[in-house]
Design a protein around this motif. Structure first.
Motif, PDB file in Angstrom:
ATOM      1  N   LEU A 196      40.873  91.048   2.830  1.00  0.00           N
ATOM      2  CA  LEU A 196      39.759  91.803   2.256  1.00  0.00           C
ATOM      3  C   LEU A 196      38.443  91.512   2.959  1.00  0.00           C
ATOM      4  N   GLY A 197      38.321  90.317   3.512  1.00  0.00           N
ATOM      5  CA  GLY A 197      37.100  89.877   4.170  1.00  0.00           C
ATOM      6  C   GLY A 197      37.166  88.376   4.362  1.00  0.00           C
ATOM      7  N   TRP A 198      36.064  87.803   4.876  1.00  0.00           N
ATOM      8  CA  TRP A 198      36.041  86.358   5.095  1.00  0.00           C
ATOM      9  C   TRP A 198      35.870  85.615   3.779  1.00  0.00           C
ATOM     10  N   ASP A 199      34.925  86.080   2.942  1.00  0.00           N
ATOM     11  CA  ASP A 199      34.690  85.462   1.648  1.00  0.00           C
ATOM     12  C   ASP A 199      34.226  86.538   0.662  1.00  0.00           C
ATOM     13  N   ASP A 200      33.883  86.123  -0.543  1.00  0.00           N
ATOM     14  CA  ASP A 200      33.514  87.090  -1.573  1.00  0.00           C
ATOM     15  C   ASP A 200      32.272  87.891  -1.203  1.00  0.00           C
ATOM     16  N   ALA A 201      31.417  87.324  -0.366  1.00  0.00           N
ATOM     17  CA  ALA A 201      30.183  88.012   0.014  1.00  0.00           C
ATOM     18  C   ALA A 201      30.386  88.996   1.162  1.00  0.00           C
ATOM     19  N   GLY A 235      38.692  81.171  16.365  1.00  0.00           N
ATOM     20  CA  GLY A 235      38.192  82.532  16.561  1.00  0.00           C
ATOM     21  C   GLY A 235      39.255  83.603  16.508  1.00  0.00           C
ATOM     22  N   ALA A 236      40.465  83.264  16.032  1.00  0.00           N
ATOM     23  CA  ALA A 236      41.555  84.244  15.955  1.00  0.00           C
ATOM     24  C   ALA A 236      41.907  84.489  14.490  1.00  0.00           C
ATOM     25  N   GLY A 237      42.897  85.354  14.250  1.00  0.00           N
ATOM     26  CA  GLY A 237      43.337  85.628  12.891  1.00  0.00           C
ATOM     27  C   GLY A 237      42.206  86.152  12.037  1.00  0.00           C
ATOM     28  N   ALA A 238      42.041  85.565  10.850  1.00  0.00           N
ATOM     29  CA  ALA A 238      41.031  86.035   9.906  1.00  0.00           C
ATOM     30  C   ALA A 238      39.604  85.822  10.405  1.00  0.00           C
ATOM     31  N   ALA A 239      39.411  84.980  11.417  1.00  0.00           N
ATOM     32  CA  ALA A 239      38.060  84.757  11.940  1.00  0.00           C
ATOM     33  C   ALA A 239      37.415  86.051  12.424  1.00  0.00           C
ATOM     34  N   LEU A 240      38.222  86.996  12.881  1.00  0.00           N
ATOM     35  CA  LEU A 240      37.661  88.253  13.381  1.00  0.00           C
ATOM     36  C   LEU A 240      37.001  89.074  12.287  1.00  0.00           C
ATOM     37  N   LEU A 241      37.291  88.745  11.020  1.00  0.00           N
ATOM     38  CA  LEU A 241      36.628  89.433   9.913  1.00  0.00           C
ATOM     39  C   LEU A 241      35.135  89.118   9.868  1.00  0.00           C
TER      40      LEU A 241
END
Length: 328
Positions: free
Chosen positions: A144-149, A111-117
């Motif tokens: 940029l985000g979690w994934d392309d969507a 739940g840390a780092g990029a997970a907050l996206l």
């Protein structure tokens, strides 16, 4: 000039990325000596700081010759991040940076780092808590985000600026991409061009040559560039980019003597900061990078990673500088 709170940076600053097990004080020293304008610590666990974990506490070490220097924090709990910001402020950095970009499983899956996206309201709450916990400027590094969507960086930038961050660094990949594929700077440019955005926007991802640095500066209009992997074993990347910006000329690569001298400086700082045993051991990962492209380096590397004597390390490095040549 770029401004982050009360910190004045050169026009179009070059930033050293916070890299786990790389961006420690010895490595930062050689990057600073070769032109890095703003540097960050390795990312530090908020939970580790609160538990008083020795490794996390040691990462708080910052030195006057490094300034301006930021301490980077990561965590999944808002209250822990607030407390760790207070602890980090006491260590005397110039700013506090929050990591919302680390993609590795043992960070993001907790739940840390990029997970907050994937949880923008929590990201906003956490950032606000950190901003309120320190008198220092607070900055953020993210993707940029979690994934392309879910490339939600435009919303993220606006909302984090609104609650008081002073600069934003954007890595041009999603979390799902990890470090694969090409970094996409078009969305970074979109954030920079957003009339609502007033804070500095720094771009990160795939800058490994002076030519590419200038191309991306001109094409995407960012306020500065953060450099990570290209600086490992090659801190000269900062001076080469600056020279190219100023003159349009490519500097010749560092001589073998320069490589040896900077490697020695890195090793000396490693001994000073980590002590002899750990300083020798942790320097071993860097030798190949410093002497990449040199013919017949392997026998010297084997000796470097086997010796436990500082004097022998220095002697072997002197031998390298006196006997090796670049491979064709």
């Amino acid at each position: 000039m770029a401004q982050i709170g009360n910190i004045t940076l050169p026009d179009f600053p070059l930033l050293l990325a916070p890299m786990e097990d790389v961006s420690d004080p010895p490595f930062r020293a050689v990057c600073k000596a070769n032109g890095a304008d703003l540097m960050y610590t390795e990312f530090i666990s908020s939970e580790g700081l609160i538990r008083d974990a020795a490794k996390s506490r040691q990462k708080l070490d910052v030195f006057d010759y490094e300034r301006p220097i930021g301490i980077q924090l990561f965590g999944s709990d808002v209250e822990s991040m607030r407390e760790s910001a207070e602890i980090s402020t006491l260590a005397g950095p110039d700013l506090i940076d929050i990591n919302y970009g680390c993609p590795v499983k043992n960070v993001a899956c907790k739940g840390a780092g990029a997970a907050l996206l994937r949880d923008i309201p929590k990201m906003v709450e956490m950032t606000s808590a950190v901003v309120k916990a320190t008198h220092l400027p607070v900055t953020v590094k993210t993707r940029l985000g979690w994934d392309d969507a879910t490339k939600n960086i435009t919303e993220v930038a606006e909302r984090l600026q609104d609650i008081g961050i002073q600069a934003l660094t954007i890595h041009g990949r999603t979390r799902v991409q990890m470090y694969k594929g090409d970094a996409d700077w078009t969305l970074i440019a979109k954030v920079k061009e957003n009339p609502r955005i007033k804070i500095p926007i720094f771009g990160n991802g795939d800058i490994e040559t002076p030519q590419k640095a200038l191309e991306y500066r001109q094409r995407y209009g960012v306020d500065g560039i953060m450099i990570g992997r290209a600086s490992i074993g090659y801190p000269w990347i900062f001076r080469e980019i600056k020279h190219y910006f100023e003159t349009g000329e490519i500097l010749p690569p560092p001589t073998l003597q320069e490589r040896m001298e900077v490697c020695k400086m890195h090793f000396t700082k490693s001994l000073e900061w980590k002590g002899e045993r750990l300083g020798i051991f942790e320097m071993r990962r860097h030798y190949t990078n410093y002497f990449r492209g040199l013919a017949n380096f392997k026998p010297y590397r084997m000796r470097l990673v086997q010796t436990e004597s500082p004097e022998e390390v220095y002697n072997i490095l002197d031998e390298v500088a006196g006997s090796l040549v670049y491979a064709d």
